[in-house]
Design an enzyme around this catalytic site. Structure first.
Site: not given
Length: 371
Positions: A125-127, A288, A294
């Site tokens: 999870c990039g955030h 999202d 990602s």
């Protein structure tokens, strides 16, 4: 068994009677969970940080890898995820992260993380990584932070990533950036039959998890003007069709070989200084609110694979839901297969802290899922 963070996570501060009363917990079951969280968001996408989960610590102390720990927590502690992600404490768009320290899962890094959402557990999870970079500094998880920027080493279920966080000696700042796991194109120009939409052409990219990508125009939609409900329905149909018609493979672990969702785009894949807009629909029709870290990673990998973007060319990605922005660029090629390390940058913010309690007689104590 309690699942709790350190005392500073929920300290209301001050010496007034109101502040002292604020530290008292409401009536709850002595044997029930007390769940302390730090509330953050990145580009509008929430992150409910769980600084400590005793069951995860105990399992991790036994030498489990983070992927194995992810399976163990899903099997034995899923009530915690449901209690915090689902209503009435959460909502259909809630996202969370369990901080893991110590044991094999976090060996050699500042912290490891398990990612939670409404339907289960993610590999990347990039955030959340952008937010956890700040959290790690502000909550003392990095032994020797340096100014003006500190490298924070994290381990995600998909592998190690590094966040780079502004640090002035007292608090973290923005923007935060991270370097991804190796990202690559899994398939390009793949024809898929989607019920009610016919044949569409998708690309599949990996940025810590797999996504299908296509221009929303193929579905008769526009990411900037169509109703979100229509975009969600169409993207979910694509996800289900790809799952049935294309078998994914990950070069390191079959635990990572699953399609997380579909990202609908405006079709502007060639390099440009102008932002390109997308919407990510993942898990069980969850949307999202951010541009999806990602997803940006996977989309950059696809664009580089197709020759549409060169190394170190920075692109800006806009969320169609909030208008928030991330940037991304392919930093370097990786290994013997055509993968790249991608740098993603965005802004993460604190919103507060919360202490949740449960009453054993509450029939909805572990939440309910409503969308």
């Amino acid at each position: 068994m309690a699942a709790a963070g350190g005392g500073d996570v929920c300290d209301s501060g001050g010496d007034s009677g109101v502040a002292r009363a604020g530290r008292r917990l409401p009536p709850h079951s002595p044997s029930g969970l007390v769940l302390r969280t730090v509330e953050m968001h990145t580009g509008g996408e929430p992150l409910r940080v769980i600084p400590r989960l005793e069951a995860a610590e105990e399992a991790g102390a036994g030498g489990m890898s983070l992927l194995s720990l992810r399976r163990e927590v899903a099997a034995t502690q899923d009530h915690v995820r449901r209690a915090l992600m689902h209503e009435p404490r959460g909502h259909a768009g809630m996202y969370g992260a369990v901080v893991v320290r110590g044991g094999a899962a976090a060996a050699g890094v500042d912290l490891a993380a398990l990612f939670l959402h409404g339907a289960g557990y993610s590999a990347m999870c990039g955030h959340a990584v952008l937010a956890l970079g700040r959290f790690a500094l502000d909550y003392g998880l990095v032994a020797a932070p340096s100014s003006p920027e500190t490298a924070v080493r994290l381990r995600c279920p998909c592998g190690p990533v590094t966040a780079f966080v502004p640090w002035d000696g007292r608090r973290s700042g923005n923007p935060v950036r991270f370097h991804s796991v190796p990202a690559f194109a899994a398939a390009t120009d793949l024809a898929i039959d989607v019920p009610e939409h016919g044949k569409v052409v998708v690309d599949i990219g990996y940025g810590g998890t797999f996504y299908a990508f296509l221009n929303a125009e193929q579905l008769g939609l526009d990411v900037c003007s169509s109703k979100t409900s229509d975009l969600v329905k169409a993207a979910s149909a694509v996800t289900e069709a790809v799952k049935k018609q294309f078998k994914l493979h990950h070069p390191e672990s079959e635990d990572l070989a699953f399609l997380y969702g579909t990202i609908l785009t405006d079709g502007k894949d060639a390099f440009s200084e102008e932002p390109t807009t997308n919407i990510c629909v993942f898990a069980d029709e969850q949307v999202d609110r951010s541009p999806t870290g990602s997803g940006v990673t996977a989309r950059i990998a696809l664009q580089h694979h197709k020759g549409l973007i060169q190394l170190n060319q920075t692109r800006t990605f806009r969320s169609s839901t909030t208008g928030s922005l991330f940037t991304g660029k392919a930093e370097t090629k990786f290994g013997d297969y055509n993968a790249v390390i991608v740098e993603v940058s965005g802004e993460a913010f604190y919103m507060g802290t919360t202490t949740f309690t449960l009453e054993e007689e509450d029939p909805l104590k572990y939440g309910f899922f409503f969308k």
